[in-house]
Every structure is written in C-alpha cells, then in structure tokens.
Scaffold this motif. Structure first.
Motif, short mmCIF file in Angstrom:
data_model
loop_
_atom_site.label_atom_id
_atom_site.label_comp_id
_atom_site.label_asym_id
_atom_site.label_seq_id
_atom_site.Cartn_x
_atom_site.Cartn_y
_atom_site.Cartn_z
N ASP A 178 -8.07 5.96 -7.24
CA ASP A 178 -7.58 5.98 -8.03
C ASP A 178 -6.68 4.49 -8.68
O ASP A 178 -6.58 4.82 -10.00
CB ASP A 178 -6.35 6.90 -8.02
CG ASP A 178 -7.03 8.20 -7.81
OD1 ASP A 178 -8.72 8.13 -8.18
OD2 ASP A 178 -6.68 8.88 -7.35
N LYS A 188 -18.77 4.80 -2.92
CA LYS A 188 -18.65 4.84 -1.70
C LYS A 188 -19.25 4.26 -0.77
O LYS A 188 -20.31 5.46 -0.99
CB LYS A 188 -17.46 6.19 -1.38
CG LYS A 188 -16.07 6.13 -2.23
CD LYS A 188 -15.25 7.13 -0.84
CE LYS A 188 -14.04 7.68 -2.43
NZ LYS A 188 -13.24 9.08 -1.69
N SER A 237 -9.18 -0.28 1.06
CA SER A 237 -8.43 1.44 1.11
C SER A 237 -8.49 2.44 0.26
O SER A 237 -8.70 2.05 -1.23
CB SER A 237 -6.94 0.30 0.42
OG SER A 237 -6.57 -0.46 1.60
N VAL A 238 -9.65 3.45 0.53
CA VAL A 238 -10.31 3.95 -0.22
C VAL A 238 -9.55 5.22 -0.57
O VAL A 238 -9.53 5.16 -1.94
CB VAL A 238 -11.28 4.43 0.87
CG1 VAL A 238 -11.91 5.89 0.18
CG2 VAL A 238 -12.11 3.35 1.54
N GLU A 239 -8.69 5.77 0.09
CA GLU A 239 -7.53 6.30 -0.30
C GLU A 239 -6.51 5.76 -1.58
O GLU A 239 -5.79 6.96 -2.38
CB GLU A 239 -6.57 6.34 0.12
CG GLU A 239 -5.39 5.11 1.27
CD GLU A 239 -6.17 3.99 2.03
OE1 GLU A 239 -5.10 3.69 1.88
OE2 GLU A 239 -7.16 4.14 2.06
N LEU A 240 -6.85 4.55 -1.57
CA LEU A 240 -5.84 4.37 -3.21
C LEU A 240 -6.71 3.92 -4.59
O LEU A 240 -6.50 3.40 -4.81
CB LEU A 240 -5.01 2.89 -3.08
CG LEU A 240 -4.22 2.66 -1.63
CD1 LEU A 240 -3.58 1.78 -1.51
CD2 LEU A 240 -3.13 3.26 -2.31
N ASP A 294 1.09 -1.26 0.10
CA ASP A 294 0.20 -0.06 -0.59
C ASP A 294 1.27 0.95 -0.16
O ASP A 294 0.58 2.40 0.19
CB ASP A 294 -1.03 0.33 1.10
CG ASP A 294 -0.53 0.18 2.46
OD1 ASP A 294 1.09 0.49 2.31
OD2 ASP A 294 -1.19 0.43 3.66
N TRP A 297 -14.72 1.02 -1.73
CA TRP A 297 -14.98 1.77 -3.21
C TRP A 297 -15.40 0.93 -3.78
O TRP A 297 -14.49 -0.06 -3.52
CB TRP A 297 -13.02 2.31 -3.38
CG TRP A 297 -13.51 3.26 -4.38
CD1 TRP A 297 -13.91 3.81 -5.13
CD2 TRP A 297 -12.95 2.30 -5.64
NE1 TRP A 297 -13.88 4.51 -6.51
CE2 TRP A 297 -12.97 3.09 -6.82
CE3 TRP A 297 -12.22 0.53 -5.97
CZ2 TRP A 297 -12.97 2.55 -7.86
CZ3 TRP A 297 -12.26 0.63 -7.26
CH2 TRP A 297 -12.26 1.33 -8.69
#
Length: 235
Positions: free
Chosen positions: A192, A142, A187-190, A85, A164
């Motif tokens: 993209d 989301k 892993s919402v921050e990933l 990650d 996500w």
C-alpha cells in the motif's frame, strides 16, 4: 523530493522528452557511466587483495549486466530506494522509468484502449487513472522472483521469494512513446505504501519543460494529492 529530472539529453531525438519528481529516499543508478569511471573501478579492483578480488569482480559483472539489460529495454532511469520498514529494519525497492514505442500507433489511443480494458477488468489487477498529464492505468501483481546472491550452501538452485510489482503507463498528446513507471519490492506487506509512492511519481509526470514555466510559478504538489503523499511515506 528532489529537482525535476529530464530524460531529453539521454534519449534519442525521436523519443519523448518528459519530466518527473524523484521521491525522497531514492538514489539514481548511473546507466551511462563514463569510460574513465569504469577504468578507475577496474584499477581499484585489480589492486584489491586476492581474497576480496573475486567478490568484487562478481559485483562489477552484476552491475555491468544490470546496466546492459536496462539499456536494452529502453530504461531511462533506475532508482534504488531504502526506507524504514516500521519494524526496525530497512525496506528496499527499485523504481524504473522506461519508454515503450507504439510502432506507428497513436500512443494516446493505445493508453485509452488499455485504460478502458482496465475499467472493465478489475479482476485482472488493472485500474484506469486520470493523471495531470493525461489518461493512464495501473497494473499490480505479486510474483515469484529469484533472490539475488549466491545459492544457499549445499544447494545448486537459487532461493525464490515473493515481490510486489506495480506499473503505471502514461503518455501525452503528440508523444510517440508510452512512459512506463514501475515499482518492485520484496516488502510485499508494504504494498500500500509503495503504491502511494508509485502513484505520487505518476502524478508529477509532465511533457512540458519546467524551465518554460513562469519564474513565479510553483511545481509543489497540492496538499493531500497523490504527489504530495510521497513526501511522508515511511515517515
């Protein structure tokens, strides 16, 4: 990237035959395990010490429930992915490929109409796609989801988290079904990076048997293409 995967042997004759490339870092879950394999797992479970057997039974029941649910929803493939990650940990995701019947409607027209809606409703998290196999669309959301496992000690309710979810819908000429490719990760921050993987897989979907290609032809994606991007995600 691994070899091209066909669903032709696993789906009924009236369903679509299609192929796609599996991205690096994904392990395919067996949705149709042979009876002998299940019997062997049960024998191993019965041979475990008492203190381990309850937990093992819980895992086996969970696996059986997941497989039953996926098959009931016409899921043709379920793949679990693990990647670094970037912060010293591991990011997990689930990639599923399923078919959706159109109840006698023309699948290509259904996709075209939905893609048109996506083009005029960007605020709904939808956007149209022009893929090598034909038109499609992408939907992103989301969502709140239950965290797998047991409730925290002292609590009856399961913990909730955010995930996500990205879904691509495609179809091909003369194909009776819509092909749904879905990616889910906590892993919402990933998002993209996972969107790139999802689009990369969607760009490799084909309704033409790769074995019919000329021996000298290549199925490698073009450089800088969405399909090629799934090689390098997460390093």
């Amino acid at each position: 990237m691994t070899e091209l995967t066909t669903e032709q042997e696993r789906v009924r004759e009236q369903e679509s035959a299609f192929w796609y490339l599996i991205p690096h870092g994904y392990l395919q879950l067996d949705l149709n395990p042979p009876v002998e394999q299940i019997e062997a797992l049960v024998r191993q479970l019965l041979g475990l010490p008492d203190e381990m057997r309850d937990r093992a039974e819980e895992v086996l029941r969970f696996y059986a429930g997941v497989v039953t649910s996926l098959n009931a929803n016409r899921v043709q493939a379920c793949l679990v992915g693990s990647h670094p990650d970037g912060a010293g940990g591991i990011a997990f995701s689930v990639l599923t490929v399923s078919t959706v019947p159109t109840s006698g409607s023309n699948a290509k027209l259904v996709i075209a109409n939905l893609a048109g809606t996506a083009a005029t409703s960007p605020d709904q998290g939808m956007r149209p796609l022009e893929l090598p196999c034909g038109p499609g669309f992408l939907v992103e959301k989301k969502l709140s989801a239950t965290i797998p496992g047991r409730p925290p000690e002292g609590h009856d309710a399961f913990s909730q988290g955010r995930v996500w979810q990205g879904t691509v819908a495609v179809t091909g000429a003369g194909t009776p079904d819509i092909i749904m490719i879905q990616m889910v990760t906590a892993s919402v921050e990933l998002a993209d990076d996972y969107r790139d993987i999802l689009l990369g897989v969607a760009h490799t979907v084909t309704f033409t048997d790769p074995s019919l290609l000329d021996a000298g032809s290549s199925v490698e994606p073009e450089r800088e293409s969405a399909a090629a991007s799934i090689r390098s995600d997460f390093g």
